[in-house]
Design a protein around this motif. Structure first.
Motif, PDB file in Angstrom:
ATOM      1  N   ASP A   1      -6.380 -11.527  -0.286  1.00 37.59           N
ATOM      2  CA  ASP A   1      -7.348 -10.111  -1.051  1.00 37.59           C
ATOM      3  C   ASP A   1      -8.947 -10.716  -0.775  1.00 37.59           C
ATOM      4  O   ASP A   1      -9.435  -9.531  -1.321  1.00 37.59           O
ATOM      5  CB  ASP A   1      -6.754 -10.625  -2.518  1.00 37.59           C
ATOM      6  CG  ASP A   1      -5.454 -10.736  -2.460  1.00 37.59           C
ATOM      7  OD1 ASP A   1      -4.744  -9.269  -1.836  1.00 37.59           O
ATOM      8  OD2 ASP A   1      -4.636 -10.428  -3.690  1.00 37.59           O
ATOM      9  N   ASP A  15      -1.800  -2.805  -1.855  1.00 41.10           N
ATOM     10  CA  ASP A  15      -0.498  -1.685  -2.642  1.00 41.10           C
ATOM     11  C   ASP A  15       1.074  -1.840  -2.431  1.00 41.10           C
ATOM     12  O   ASP A  15       1.423  -0.334  -2.512  1.00 41.10           O
ATOM     13  CB  ASP A  15      -0.521  -0.338  -2.584  1.00 41.10           C
ATOM     14  CG  ASP A  15      -0.644   0.684  -1.954  1.00 41.10           C
ATOM     15  OD1 ASP A  15      -1.077   0.971  -1.118  1.00 41.10           O
ATOM     16  OD2 ASP A  15      -0.954   1.886  -1.888  1.00 41.10           O
ATOM     17  N   LEU A  25       0.948  -7.560  -1.701  1.00 41.39           N
ATOM     18  CA  LEU A  25       1.553  -8.174  -2.905  1.00 41.39           C
ATOM     19  C   LEU A  25       1.919 -10.279  -2.534  1.00 41.39           C
ATOM     20  O   LEU A  25       1.792 -10.980  -3.364  1.00 41.39           O
ATOM     21  CB  LEU A  25       2.076  -7.926  -3.993  1.00 41.39           C
ATOM     22  CG  LEU A  25       1.502  -6.156  -4.641  1.00 41.39           C
ATOM     23  CD1 LEU A  25       2.459  -5.702  -5.300  1.00 41.39           C
ATOM     24  CD2 LEU A  25       0.010  -6.343  -4.964  1.00 41.39           C
ATOM     25  N   ALA A  29       4.183  -0.632  -4.204  1.00 40.35           N
ATOM     26  CA  ALA A  29       4.091  -1.970  -5.489  1.00 40.35           C
ATOM     27  C   ALA A  29       4.549  -2.235  -6.992  1.00 40.35           C
ATOM     28  O   ALA A  29       5.816  -2.125  -7.510  1.00 40.35           O
ATOM     29  CB  ALA A  29       2.749  -2.315  -6.126  1.00 40.35           C
ATOM     30  N   TYR A  63      -1.580  -7.239 -10.045  1.00 40.08           N
ATOM     31  CA  TYR A  63      -1.767  -5.798  -9.152  1.00 40.08           C
ATOM     32  C   TYR A  63      -1.826  -4.884 -10.201  1.00 40.08           C
ATOM     33  O   TYR A  63      -2.422  -3.821 -10.785  1.00 40.08           O
ATOM     34  CB  TYR A  63      -0.355  -5.505  -8.492  1.00 40.08           C
ATOM     35  CG  TYR A  63      -0.697  -3.783  -8.102  1.00 40.08           C
ATOM     36  CD1 TYR A  63      -1.425  -3.818  -7.357  1.00 40.08           C
ATOM     37  CD2 TYR A  63       0.296  -2.855  -8.743  1.00 40.08           C
ATOM     38  CE1 TYR A  63      -1.675  -2.409  -6.720  1.00 40.08           C
ATOM     39  CE2 TYR A  63       0.064  -1.365  -7.759  1.00 40.08           C
ATOM     40  CZ  TYR A  63      -0.666  -1.511  -7.417  1.00 40.08           C
ATOM     41  OH  TYR A  63      -0.669  -0.135  -6.791  1.00 40.08           O
TER      42      TYR A  63
END
Length: 436
Positions: free
Chosen positions: A242, A276, A281, A364, A400
């Motif tokens: 990230d 996303d 994630l 997500a 998120y």
């Protein structure tokens, strides 16, 4: 016994009590303001109260300092502390500063500050504990120490020279990474960078994982490539991915080339997924075992100290190989179910057949719905060949879903007006500037 002199570094971590003996919080810093012809005046303390909130405690509301504890009148403002112009935090900003001694004996650094009560409820900086530069050639030697009053020194900060953050880092050694991240976010940008440079690679990695992306990029931008790569090596692969995704493609690639090959490979793998999606994630380091592994082996794996609780909630059972992407995914075994069976039971017989994995390209939003619907803390992620590629944990989803500024957003309740005279224990508000 109340003292009329106390050293700031020793006050950090001291408990704060109300007159009834109930613990209110603990000291995290001392707040002073400079004066033209006198020592800086102490205006109050920064106190950490339950909920990890840092609030202001006026020095006028302190009735006793001594024996490792501070006694107050019981009136404490629960509004989150915000530093005003002209205020200086002793631990965060003053310790480590370079000064010159007025007697011409050379420079020194401030290692500690003594505050003294000069009148009832009136405190100021008294003596300074200074350390001179190292004289010997040994890397383990330290310079001589000396005490001096404020009038006997002048600040000597060279433009562009970093202020030592050793004392600050030592003062906050007991903080969890998330709490240290909050402390650093409250510091001026220059000081935040100085503290980051003083932290060890693994400690800085843990702290960066708890910071907003903008501050992560800012700190990493002030580190040379070698140090930045070392810190990224210590971060969780998903957090490192990230962060690298926020950098320019040139620097991101340069850092990946400097990272350990195995760590860089994991990060490159995660960067292939959209942010996303479940793939964007997930973490690709879940606990993976064979179907022949026993309950005893599974419990030993989730017992590891460094393992995040969400990752330890279940083990993933696959065919070989046992590193993501694995062989065919067979299912997961929840740790609570392992506790119900004898140590020699095979995990392949305990698989939760009701839980379906998600595909790496699952949105997500859908992953969030699944976690909420089935009361899960993690969900396995597979590719198109039904191989396990990672797991999405509840903390990944919360990061998120929450707004970008969630770390600094307060859910404060309505507060009293500054002019209110109501005496409410462990409540109140900072009074207007000059009156406090």
């Amino acid at each position: 016994m109340s003292m009329t002199r106390a050293f700031a570094a020793r006050l950090v971590g001291c408990s704060v009590f109300d007159p009834n003996g109930d613990r209110v919080g603990k000291v995290r810093d001392i707040l002073v303001v400079y004066r033209a012809k006198a020592s800086p005046r102490v205006v109050g303390m920064i106190v950490e109260v339950p909920g990890k909130r840092r609030v202001f405690l006026s020095i006028g509301r302190v009735t006793s300092i001594g024996s490792g504890q501070i006694i107050t009148t019981g009136l404490i403002n629960l509004r989150r502390f915000e530093q005003r112009g002209g205020e200086v935090r002793v631990i965060a900003e003053l310790l480590g500063r370079r000064v010159k001694l007025a007697d011409g004996s050379g420079p020194a650094h401030i290692e500690d500050v003594a505050i003294e009560e000069v009148a009832l409820g009136d405190w100021e900086i008294g003596q300074l504990f200074l350390r001179r530069p190292r004289a010997g050639g040994s890397p383990f030697s330290k310079g001589a120490t000396v005490f001096a009053s404020w009038s006997e020194i002048t600040e000597d900060t060279v433009s562009g020279e970093a202020q030592s953050a050793t004392q600050l880092v030592a003062s906050y050694a007991d903080l969890l990474p998330a709490d240290l991240a909050n402390v650093m976010l409250d510091l001026p940008e220059t000081r935040m960078i100085e503290v980051a440079e003083e932290l060890s690679d693994d400690r800085l990695a843990d702290v960066l994982e708890e910071m907003p992306e903008a501050e992560q990029v800012d700190i990493l931008g002030h580190l040379d490539d070698e140090r930045a790569a070392d810190v990224l090596d210590q971060m969780q692969p998903d957090d490192a991915a990230d962060l690298i995704a926020q950098l320019s493609s040139e620097r991101g690639e340069a850092l990946l080339d400097l990272m350990e090959p195995e760590e860089a490979e994991d990060v490159r793998f995660l960067l292939t997924y959209a942010p996303d999606t479940a793939g964007g994630l997930m973490t690709n380091e879940p606990i993976i075992v064979s179907s022949d592994a026993t309950v005893a082996e599974g419990l030993a794996l989730i017992r590891r100290h460094e393992l995040a609780p969400a990752l330890g909630a279940a083990v993933c059972v696959t065919l070989p190989p046992y590193e993501a992407p694995t062989g065919r995914f067979l299912g997961i075994v929840h740790f609570q179910r392992m506790l119900r069976y004898p140590p020699g039971e095979r995990l392949g017989t305990l698989i939760d057949t009701s839980l379906e994995p998600v595909r790496a390209d699952t949105s997500a939003a859908e992953v969030s719905r699944i976690l909420a619907s089935y009361n899960l803390v993690s969900v396995p992620v597979i590719d198109e060949n039904h191989r396990l590629v990672g797991v999405v944990t509840i903390d990944d989803v919360l990061d998120y879903l929450l707004p970008d500024d969630w770390r600094s957003t307060s859910d404060e309740t309505p507060r009293l007006d500054d002019t209110s005279t109501a005496a409410i224990p462990v409540k109140g508000r900072r009074t207007p500037s000059g009156t406090r």
